[in-house]
Scaffold this motif. Structure first.
Motif, mmCIF file in Angstrom:
data_model
loop_
_atom_site.group_PDB
_atom_site.id
_atom_site.type_symbol
_atom_site.label_atom_id
_atom_site.label_comp_id
_atom_site.label_asym_id
_atom_site.label_seq_id
_atom_site.Cartn_x
_atom_site.Cartn_y
_atom_site.Cartn_z
ATOM 1 N N VAL A 55 0.839 -1.203 0.000
ATOM 2 C CA VAL A 55 0.000 0.000 0.000
ATOM 3 C C VAL A 55 0.875 1.255 0.000
ATOM 4 C CG1 VAL A 55 -1.556 1.373 1.459
ATOM 5 C CG2 VAL A 55 -2.079 -1.032 0.984
ATOM 6 N N THR A 56 1.941 1.254 0.795
ATOM 7 C CA THR A 56 2.836 2.418 0.850
ATOM 8 C C THR A 56 3.403 2.744 -0.524
ATOM 9 O OG1 THR A 56 3.438 1.983 3.153
ATOM 10 C CG2 THR A 56 4.978 3.302 1.845
ATOM 11 N N TRP A 57 3.895 1.724 -1.238
ATOM 12 C CA TRP A 57 4.487 1.957 -2.551
ATOM 13 C C TRP A 57 3.437 2.368 -3.583
ATOM 14 C CZ3 TRP A 57 9.227 2.867 -4.044
ATOM 15 C CH2 TRP A 57 10.276 2.511 -3.190
ATOM 16 N N LEU A 58 2.265 1.747 -3.534
ATOM 17 C CA LEU A 58 1.224 2.108 -4.505
ATOM 18 C C LEU A 58 0.758 3.544 -4.293
ATOM 19 C CD1 LEU A 58 -0.931 -1.171 -4.688
ATOM 20 C CD2 LEU A 58 1.007 -0.476 -6.112
ATOM 21 N N ARG A 59 0.720 3.978 -3.034
ATOM 22 C CA ARG A 59 0.342 5.375 -2.754
ATOM 23 C C ARG A 59 1.430 6.339 -3.213
ATOM 24 N NH1 ARG A 59 -2.237 5.105 3.348
ATOM 25 N NH2 ARG A 59 -4.134 3.945 2.809
ATOM 26 N N LEU A 60 2.692 5.923 -3.069
ATOM 27 C CA LEU A 60 3.785 6.775 -3.553
ATOM 28 C C LEU A 60 3.682 7.001 -5.060
ATOM 29 C CD1 LEU A 60 6.775 5.376 -1.465
ATOM 30 C CD2 LEU A 60 5.890 7.721 -1.392
ATOM 31 N N VAL A 61 3.201 5.985 -5.772
ATOM 32 C CA VAL A 61 2.991 6.137 -7.209
ATOM 33 C C VAL A 61 1.892 7.167 -7.485
ATOM 34 C CG1 VAL A 61 2.178 4.952 -9.289
ATOM 35 C CG2 VAL A 61 3.817 3.821 -7.769
ATOM 36 N N GLY A 62 0.897 7.212 -6.580
ATOM 37 C CA GLY A 62 -0.208 8.151 -6.767
ATOM 38 C C GLY A 62 -1.575 7.504 -6.793
ATOM 39 N N TRP A 63 -1.613 6.187 -6.643
ATOM 40 C CA TRP A 63 -2.896 5.490 -6.618
ATOM 41 C C TRP A 63 -3.526 5.562 -5.227
ATOM 42 C CZ3 TRP A 63 0.562 1.564 -9.231
ATOM 43 C CH2 TRP A 63 0.460 1.648 -10.633
ATOM 44 N N ASP A 64 -4.847 5.511 -5.191
ATOM 45 C CA ASP A 64 -5.577 5.530 -3.922
ATOM 46 C C ASP A 64 -5.679 4.102 -3.387
ATOM 47 O OD1 ASP A 64 -7.130 6.130 -1.741
ATOM 48 O OD2 ASP A 64 -8.967 6.503 -2.881
ATOM 49 N N ALA A 65 -4.542 3.540 -3.000
ATOM 50 C CA ALA A 65 -4.493 2.177 -2.479
ATOM 51 C C ALA A 65 -4.884 2.161 -1.014
ATOM 52 C CB ALA A 65 -3.091 1.607 -2.650
ATOM 53 N N GLN A 66 -5.631 1.131 -0.627
ATOM 54 C CA GLN A 66 -6.026 0.999 0.771
ATOM 55 C C GLN A 66 -5.822 -0.442 1.219
ATOM 56 O OE1 GLN A 66 -9.513 3.226 2.077
ATOM 57 N NE2 GLN A 66 -9.661 4.185 0.053
ATOM 58 N N GLN A 67 -5.855 -0.613 2.529
ATOM 59 C CA GLN A 67 -5.522 -1.896 3.151
ATOM 60 C C GLN A 67 -6.764 -2.494 3.786
ATOM 61 O OE1 GLN A 67 -2.498 -1.430 6.146
ATOM 62 N NE2 GLN A 67 -1.810 -3.552 6.028
ATOM 63 N N LEU A 68 -6.940 -3.813 3.631
ATOM 64 C CA LEU A 68 -8.082 -4.497 4.223
ATOM 65 C C LEU A 68 -7.833 -4.746 5.702
ATOM 66 C CD1 LEU A 68 -10.832 -5.951 3.706
ATOM 67 C CD2 LEU A 68 -9.507 -8.053 3.404
ATOM 68 N N ALA A 69 -8.724 -4.263 6.528
ATOM 69 C CA ALA A 69 -8.584 -4.438 7.978
ATOM 70 C C ALA A 69 -8.612 -5.926 8.338
ATOM 71 C CB ALA A 69 -9.703 -3.698 8.697
ATOM 72 N N GLY A 70 -7.605 -6.377 9.056
ATOM 73 C CA GLY A 70 -7.582 -7.765 9.511
ATOM 74 C C GLY A 70 -7.157 -8.764 8.464
ATOM 75 N N GLY A 71 -6.954 -8.314 7.208
ATOM 76 C CA GLY A 71 -6.467 -9.178 6.150
ATOM 77 C C GLY A 71 -7.362 -10.372 5.857
ATOM 78 N N TYR A 72 -6.741 -11.435 5.328
ATOM 79 C CA TYR A 72 -7.491 -12.631 4.952
ATOM 80 C C TYR A 72 -8.237 -13.216 6.160
ATOM 81 C CZ TYR A 72 -8.546 -17.491 4.050
ATOM 82 O OH TYR A 72 -9.214 -18.690 3.967
ATOM 83 N N LYS A 73 -7.632 -13.119 7.358
ATOM 84 C CA LYS A 73 -8.285 -13.707 8.532
ATOM 85 C C LYS A 73 -9.649 -13.074 8.787
ATOM 86 C CE LYS A 73 -6.161 -15.224 12.127
ATOM 87 N NZ LYS A 73 -5.361 -15.349 13.380
ATOM 88 N N SER A 74 -9.758 -11.773 8.559
ATOM 89 C CA SER A 74 -11.070 -11.125 8.761
ATOM 90 C C SER A 74 -12.042 -11.574 7.681
ATOM 91 C CB SER A 74 -10.924 -9.599 8.763
ATOM 92 O OG SER A 74 -10.543 -9.111 7.491
ATOM 93 N N PHE A 75 -11.544 -11.798 6.456
ATOM 94 C CA PHE A 75 -12.417 -12.311 5.398
ATOM 95 C C PHE A 75 -12.896 -13.713 5.738
ATOM 96 C CE2 PHE A 75 -12.777 -14.984 1.593
ATOM 97 C CZ PHE A 75 -13.893 -14.391 1.026
ATOM 98 N N ARG A 76 -12.009 -14.552 6.269
ATOM 99 C CA ARG A 76 -12.392 -15.915 6.643
ATOM 100 C C ARG A 76 -13.497 -15.892 7.704
ATOM 101 N NH1 ARG A 76 -13.544 -20.957 5.468
ATOM 102 N NH2 ARG A 76 -13.195 -22.364 7.198
#
Length: 357
Positions: free
Chosen positions: A105-126
């Motif tokens: 996410v840090t690198w994608l934002r540095l490029v200029g994209w509106d990248a965001q992170q999923l709270a809790g990752g795959y475990k929260s999706f599970r």
């Protein structure tokens, strides 16, 4: 760049692309439907970093891992992500919403994209998948398609789906036809988690006010287990039986399972599992037919001696409404005949008269 709060699982559909930053092996085991895999550490690198962490410590693991992560993200930017437009909005996740997805996410934002992170990752999706199955399954208006072996129940489901009906195709998700001979040549079954993920995706997307058609299954399909809330709901749901003559069913089985004759030794080995139920003499005869690829004789006896004798009893045992089932008679199980069965099934719900195809 302003700091953003991690995104909840329920809000994941608002993004252009889901990026799974975990290793290929983790992705293969299960992933959020529609996600693409852009690993920040591949399987070997993840193992190396873990080993360094245990043997040397966290700092050295971060130093070595950081170099690997930077190289991998650079490669993704040059290759997989090279054509993304300026207004692209990705959502990134890893195992539990930590350093791997955070780095990307840090690198994608540095490029200029509106990248965001999923709270809790795959475990929260599970956790979300399990919650959806537990919460939505009791609300389903299920219709269970039953029928003796060779009744083309799965094909009927496909024909129902083609007519706009809501369908839950469990055998497709399990990559298995559900019987002793149901494994598909060269096709491995998915993980239990991925099986449940695909079920959850259907439940999340359907209209709960409309019927959902599902094939009558036992509690297991191959090595996979159906979620217990779904088993309970199926057992209580109304049944629709596809009824066809033994000759019609045998003709269908010979078409649908023709590939079993391609590996005669494997077919004979599978039949060996029936010795305790059917006796050594009978199974030896079946194995001989398997080695000769004599599928007409083999399937005819499997139906008459193994599958059909247990069919009525198992349906009565598994489905509480079996005695009140509706029946659709299949005159034949050609493509046109299966289409006619699907039409007759839909007519039952619409109140139309014809129960036969």
């Amino acid at each position: 760049m302003s700091h953003r709060q991690p995104v909840r699982v329920a809000d994941r559909h608002a993004f252009d692309t889901l990026i799974d930053a975990r290793s290929p092996a983790e992705f293969a085991l299960d992933h959020i439907p529609g996600a693409i895999n852009c690993p920040v550490l591949n399987d070997e690198e993840r193992h190396i970093v873990g080993t360094v962490y245990v043997q040397t410590g966290a700092f050295e693991a971060r130093r070595i891992g950081g170099a690997m992560v930077a190289a991998n993200i650079a490669r993704h930017l040059r290759e997989t992500l090279a054509d993304r437009p300026e207004n692209w909005k990705p959502l990134v996740y890893c195992w539990r919403g930590g350093m791997r997805s955070g780095s990307m996410v840090t690198w994608l934002r540095l490029v200029g994209w509106d990248a965001q992170q999923l709270a809790g990752g795959y475990k929260s999706f599970r956790r979300h998948v399990i919650s959806q199955i537990d919460t939505l399954t009791p609300k389903l208006d299920l219709r269970v398609i039953c029928g003796a072996t060779g009744s083309a129940k799965t094909r009927v489901l496909h024909a129902l789906a083609a007519r706009g009906a809501q369908v839950l195709d469990l055998e497709d998700f399990a990559r298995h036809k559900g019987s002793l001979l149901g494994s598909l040549p060269g096709v491995a079954q998915p993980s239990q988690k991925h099986f449940e993920t695909r079920i959850g995706a259907v439940l999340e997307s359907i209209d709960l006010s409309r019927p959902l058609y599902v094939e009558g299954e036992s509690i297991r399909i191959g090595r996979l287990s159906l979620p217990l809330p779904l088993v309970a709901r199926m057992r209580a749901a109304p049944c629709i039986e596809v009824s066809a003559t033994p000759e019609t069913r045998l003709a269908y089985l010979l078409r649908d399972y023709a590939y079993l004759g391609d590996d005669r030794d494997a077919l004979a080995d599978k039949l060996g599992a029936l010795k305790e139920l059917q006796g050594k003499e009978t199974v030896s005869r079946w194995q001989q037919w398997a080695h000769e690829a004599d599928l007409p004789h083999l399937f005819a006896e499997l139906m008459s001696l193994h599958y059909d004798p247990h069919y009525q009893k198992s349906q009565e045992l598994h489905f509480r409404s079996w005695a009140k089932r509706q029946r659709v008679v299949a005159g034949d199980l050609s493509d046109q005949g299966i289409d006619a069965v699907a039409d007759a099934v839909l007519a039952l719900d619409s109140g139309a008269a014809s129960p036969s195809a």
